[in-house]
Design a protein around this motif. Structure first.
Motif, PDB file in Angstrom:
ATOM      1  N   GLU A  52      10.144 -18.324  31.465  1.00 15.95           N
ATOM      2  CA  GLU A  52      11.447 -17.754  31.589  1.00 15.95           C
ATOM      3  C   GLU A  52      11.664 -17.027  32.983  1.00 15.95           C
ATOM      4  OE1 GLU A  52      14.137 -14.369  29.566  1.00 15.95           O
ATOM      5  OE2 GLU A  52      12.425 -15.171  28.317  1.00 15.95           O
ATOM      6  N   ALA A  53      10.671 -16.230  33.359  1.00 16.60           N
ATOM      7  CA  ALA A  53      10.953 -15.967  34.894  1.00 16.60           C
ATOM      8  C   ALA A  53      11.133 -16.987  35.779  1.00 16.60           C
ATOM      9  CB  ALA A  53       9.793 -15.005  35.135  1.00 16.60           C
ATOM     10  N   GLY A  54      10.489 -18.008  35.535  1.00 21.09           N
ATOM     11  CA  GLY A  54      10.543 -19.068  36.461  1.00 21.09           C
ATOM     12  C   GLY A  54      12.232 -19.855  36.374  1.00 21.09           C
ATOM     13  N   ILE A  55      12.605 -19.761  35.422  1.00 19.79           N
ATOM     14  CA  ILE A  55      14.171 -20.329  35.206  1.00 19.79           C
ATOM     15  C   ILE A  55      14.771 -19.346  36.166  1.00 19.79           C
ATOM     16  CG2 ILE A  55      15.889 -20.433  33.736  1.00 19.79           C
ATOM     17  CD1 ILE A  55      14.040 -21.312  31.197  1.00 19.79           C
ATOM     18  N   TYR A  56      14.912 -18.140  36.057  1.00 19.56           N
ATOM     19  CA  TYR A  56      15.628 -17.605  36.939  1.00 19.56           C
ATOM     20  C   TYR A  56      15.587 -17.707  38.392  1.00 19.56           C
ATOM     21  CZ  TYR A  56      16.631 -14.837  32.558  1.00 19.56           C
ATOM     22  OH  TYR A  56      16.676 -14.585  31.270  1.00 19.56           O
ATOM     23  N   GLU A  57      14.081 -17.742  38.603  1.00 21.06           N
ATOM     24  CA  GLU A  57      13.857 -17.961  40.086  1.00 21.06           C
ATOM     25  C   GLU A  57      14.156 -19.402  40.881  1.00 21.06           C
ATOM     26  OE1 GLU A  57       9.446 -17.461  40.166  1.00 21.06           O
ATOM     27  OE2 GLU A  57       9.695 -15.302  39.540  1.00 21.06           O
ATOM     28  N   ASP A  58      14.059 -20.411  39.753  1.00 21.92           N
ATOM     29  CA  ASP A  58      14.575 -21.770  40.363  1.00 21.92           C
ATOM     30  C   ASP A  58      15.972 -21.861  40.494  1.00 21.92           C
ATOM     31  OD1 ASP A  58      11.718 -22.519  40.287  1.00 21.92           O
ATOM     32  OD2 ASP A  58      11.870 -23.319  38.665  1.00 21.92           O
ATOM     33  N   LEU A  59      16.697 -21.230  39.485  1.00 24.11           N
ATOM     34  CA  LEU A  59      18.043 -21.598  39.371  1.00 24.11           C
ATOM     35  C   LEU A  59      18.613 -20.803  40.630  1.00 24.11           C
ATOM     36  CD1 LEU A  59      18.891 -21.457  35.728  1.00 24.11           C
ATOM     37  CD2 LEU A  59      18.769 -23.503  37.121  1.00 24.11           C
ATOM     38  N   ALA A  60      18.231 -19.622  40.794  1.00 26.82           N
ATOM     39  CA  ALA A  60      18.707 -18.788  42.030  1.00 26.82           C
ATOM     40  C   ALA A  60      18.298 -19.423  43.209  1.00 26.82           C
ATOM     41  CB  ALA A  60      18.115 -17.438  42.119  1.00 26.82           C
ATOM     42  N   TRP A  61      17.340 -20.075  43.416  1.00 27.03           N
ATOM     43  CA  TRP A  61      16.741 -20.663  44.532  1.00 27.03           C
ATOM     44  C   TRP A  61      17.766 -22.067  44.891  1.00 27.03           C
ATOM     45  CZ3 TRP A  61      13.911 -25.383  45.029  1.00 27.03           C
ATOM     46  CH2 TRP A  61      13.513 -25.843  46.190  1.00 27.03           C
ATOM     47  N   LEU A  62      18.014 -22.477  43.819  1.00 20.91           N
ATOM     48  CA  LEU A  62      19.106 -23.752  44.041  1.00 20.91           C
ATOM     49  C   LEU A  62      20.505 -23.307  44.466  1.00 20.91           C
ATOM     50  CD1 LEU A  62      18.062 -26.121  40.936  1.00 20.91           C
ATOM     51  CD2 LEU A  62      17.832 -26.466  43.348  1.00 20.91           C
ATOM     52  N   GLY A  63      20.511 -21.776  44.172  1.00 18.19           N
ATOM     53  CA  GLY A  63      21.971 -21.280  44.719  1.00 18.19           C
ATOM     54  C   GLY A  63      23.165 -21.121  43.673  1.00 18.19           C
ATOM     55  N   LEU A  64      22.479 -21.085  42.227  1.00 17.13           N
ATOM     56  CA  LEU A  64      23.191 -20.949  41.113  1.00 17.13           C
ATOM     57  C   LEU A  64      23.113 -19.528  40.699  1.00 17.13           C
ATOM     58  CD1 LEU A  64      22.246 -24.083  39.373  1.00 17.13           C
ATOM     59  CD2 LEU A  64      24.126 -23.981  41.030  1.00 17.13           C
ATOM     60  N   SER A  65      24.228 -18.936  40.252  1.00 18.61           N
ATOM     61  CA  SER A  65      24.458 -17.742  39.697  1.00 18.61           C
ATOM     62  C   SER A  65      25.339 -17.774  38.485  1.00 18.61           C
ATOM     63  CB  SER A  65      25.111 -16.725  40.577  1.00 18.61           C
ATOM     64  OG  SER A  65      26.606 -17.282  41.083  1.00 18.61           O
ATOM     65  N   TRP A  66      25.211 -16.701  37.532  1.00 22.22           N
ATOM     66  CA  TRP A  66      25.692 -16.666  36.155  1.00 22.22           C
ATOM     67  C   TRP A  66      26.127 -15.218  35.799  1.00 22.22           C
ATOM     68  CZ3 TRP A  66      20.909 -18.134  38.042  1.00 22.22           C
ATOM     69  CH2 TRP A  66      20.013 -17.316  37.519  1.00 22.22           C
ATOM     70  N   PRO A  67      26.925 -15.192  34.838  1.00 23.30           N
ATOM     71  CA  PRO A  67      27.315 -13.577  34.300  1.00 23.30           C
ATOM     72  C   PRO A  67      26.131 -13.345  33.454  1.00 23.30           C
ATOM     73  CG  PRO A  67      28.990 -15.353  33.983  1.00 23.30           C
ATOM     74  CD  PRO A  67      27.885 -16.100  34.178  1.00 23.30           C
ATOM     75  N   THR A  68      25.835 -12.069  33.547  1.00 15.00           N
ATOM     76  CA  THR A  68      24.922 -11.233  32.929  1.00 15.00           C
ATOM     77  C   THR A  68      25.550 -10.385  31.684  1.00 15.00           C
ATOM     78  OG1 THR A  68      24.886  -9.485  34.500  1.00 15.00           O
ATOM     79  CG2 THR A  68      23.258 -11.301  34.631  1.00 15.00           C
ATOM     80  N   PRO A  69      25.231  -9.999  30.670  1.00 16.65           N
ATOM     81  CA  PRO A  69      23.595 -10.314  30.303  1.00 16.65           C
ATOM     82  C   PRO A  69      23.536 -11.774  29.943  1.00 16.65           C
ATOM     83  CG  PRO A  69      24.600  -9.077  28.480  1.00 16.65           C
ATOM     84  CD  PRO A  69      25.469  -9.162  29.559  1.00 16.65           C
ATOM     85  N   VAL A  70      22.266 -12.381  29.954  1.00 19.20           N
ATOM     86  CA  VAL A  70      21.871 -13.577  29.590  1.00 19.20           C
ATOM     87  C   VAL A  70      21.739 -13.452  27.960  1.00 19.20           C
ATOM     88  CG1 VAL A  70      20.240 -15.610  29.879  1.00 19.20           C
ATOM     89  CG2 VAL A  70      21.348 -14.510  31.767  1.00 19.20           C
ATOM     90  N   ARG A  71      22.091 -14.369  27.187  1.00 15.84           N
ATOM     91  CA  ARG A  71      21.749 -14.628  25.921  1.00 15.84           C
ATOM     92  C   ARG A  71      20.449 -15.232  25.708  1.00 15.84           C
ATOM     93  NH1 ARG A  71      24.526 -14.227  20.766  1.00 15.84           N
ATOM     94  NH2 ARG A  71      23.510 -15.568  19.254  1.00 15.84           N
ATOM     95  N   ARG A  72      19.714 -14.463  24.986  1.00 17.69           N
ATOM     96  CA  ARG A  72      18.170 -15.027  24.740  1.00 17.69           C
ATOM     97  C   ARG A  72      18.271 -15.506  23.141  1.00 17.69           C
ATOM     98  NH1 ARG A  72      14.358 -11.928  24.890  1.00 17.69           N
ATOM     99  NH2 ARG A  72      12.559 -13.094  25.708  1.00 17.69           N
ATOM    100  N   GLN A  73      17.982 -16.471  22.675  1.00 21.57           N
ATOM    101  CA  GLN A  73      18.044 -16.556  21.238  1.00 21.57           C
ATOM    102  C   GLN A  73      16.999 -15.904  20.377  1.00 21.57           C
ATOM    103  OE1 GLN A  73      17.698 -21.000  21.059  1.00 21.57           O
ATOM    104  NE2 GLN A  73      19.877 -21.360  21.036  1.00 21.57           N
ATOM    105  N   SER A  74      15.930 -15.622  21.022  1.00 20.43           N
ATOM    106  CA  SER A  74      14.985 -14.763  20.205  1.00 20.43           C
ATOM    107  C   SER A  74      15.499 -13.446  19.907  1.00 20.43           C
ATOM    108  CB  SER A  74      13.503 -14.647  20.890  1.00 20.43           C
ATOM    109  OG  SER A  74      13.853 -13.964  22.335  1.00 20.43           O
ATOM    110  N   ASP A  75      16.678 -12.827  20.658  1.00 14.50           N
ATOM    111  CA  ASP A  75      17.134 -11.503  20.283  1.00 14.50           C
ATOM    112  C   ASP A  75      18.130 -11.684  19.107  1.00 14.50           C
ATOM    113  OD1 ASP A  75      15.506 -10.383  22.286  1.00 14.50           O
ATOM    114  OD2 ASP A  75      17.054 -10.740  23.868  1.00 14.50           O
TER     115      ASP A  75
END
Length: 276
Positions: A52-75
């Motif tokens: 999960e941490a890697g998802i955030y890192e990889d997407l940010a590295w690609l230059g992508l951003s998104w609104p927060t909070p992020v919906r996590r299905q397990s919650d």
């Protein structure tokens, strides 16, 4: 316009994920909309915090951003369980204890999502459910409840098309899909995805062609639950030189590894043939 990229943290992101994520953000940009990130972490036996941490890192590295909070299905298991309770009271789901081997041995035929369930446990009721049982949607009963035509707009092709869904497709190629997994009790993808898209107000679903054949099931569930049907955009899949789809299960090279080896986001885009 609101769309989403919804990876599962069961492994590192790879080139196929990069292509899908970039497509989601591009479609949102071109339509003047917003792209959300959603973490689909309901497979409790396979999800890992590091992924999960890697998802955030990889997407940010690609230059992508998104609104927060992020919906996590397990919650949000309460949301999915509420829908299961509703379907159970309506007599539209039933418990199933069958293993994959038992399903195959029963003569099940190939369909859109593995073998089409042959209905072995369809005679059972929710009141008979054991803790280790899965829960299946009774497609035949659902079709008796849903009025009007089932259809959706597909815009991922060269020309937008209204796709009409037949009962034969739902019964013979999709069948009674699992909505709650055996043993773990985790909500299955088909349930969580449909519920989340409705609760988040997703107007456009942008995803790979690997899910195209399962869209009729999602549209049926939307009609059953009184949810709006989004517009769908199914994009092409990234394959290797042999034409094999790049996927985590095939141990495709992770974006993090490319990054560690000195690759840039521009290099990744070149590898996948991406054009901004």
């Amino acid at each position: 316009m609101l769309t989403r990229f919804a990876p599962s943290p069961t492994g590192p992101l790879h080139l196929g994920h990069a292509y899908s994520a970039l497509t989601v953000w591009q479609v949102a940009r071109d339509m003047g909309g917003t792209a959300l990130l959603r973490i689909e972490d309901t497979d409790s036996t396979r999800v890992r915090p590091a992924h999960e941490a890697g998802i955030y890192e990889d997407l940010a590295w690609l230059g992508l951003s998104w609104p927060t909070p992020v919906r996590r299905q397990s919650d949000h298991y309460a949301d999915y369980n509420a829908v299961l309770d509703r379907l159970g009271k309506a007599g539209l789901i039933y418990p199933c204890s069958c293993t994959r081997r038992q399903i195959a041995d029963a003569g099940a035929v190939p369909g859109a999502d593995g073998l089409v369930y042959p209905g072995t446990c369809r005679h059972r009721t929710v009141g008979d459910a054991q803790a280790s049982d899965g829960l299946r949607l009774d497609i035949g009963k659902v079709l008796e409840r849903v009025d009007g035509p089932l259809q959706y707009l597909e815009i991922g092709t060269d020309a937008p098309a209204l796709i009409k869904i037949t009962k034969d497709t739902l019964i013979n190629t999709i069948g009674d899909q699992i909505l709650r997994r055996k043993d773990t009790g985790d909500p299955a993808y088909h349930l969580a995805c449909v519920v989340d898209d409705a609760l988040q107000g997703i107007t456009h679903v942008v995803r790979g062609m690997d899910l195209y054949d399962l869209t009729p099931l999602h549209v049926l569930m939307q009609a059953l639950l009184g949810y709006p049907t989004p517009v769908y955009h199914h994009h092409a899949l990234i394959t290797d030189a042999a034409g094999k789809r790049l996927a985590k299960i095939d141990h495709s090279k992770a974006l993090a590894r490319y990054r560690a080896e000195g690759a840039t986001p521009a290099d990744i885009k070149n590898m996948i043939g991406w054009r901004d």
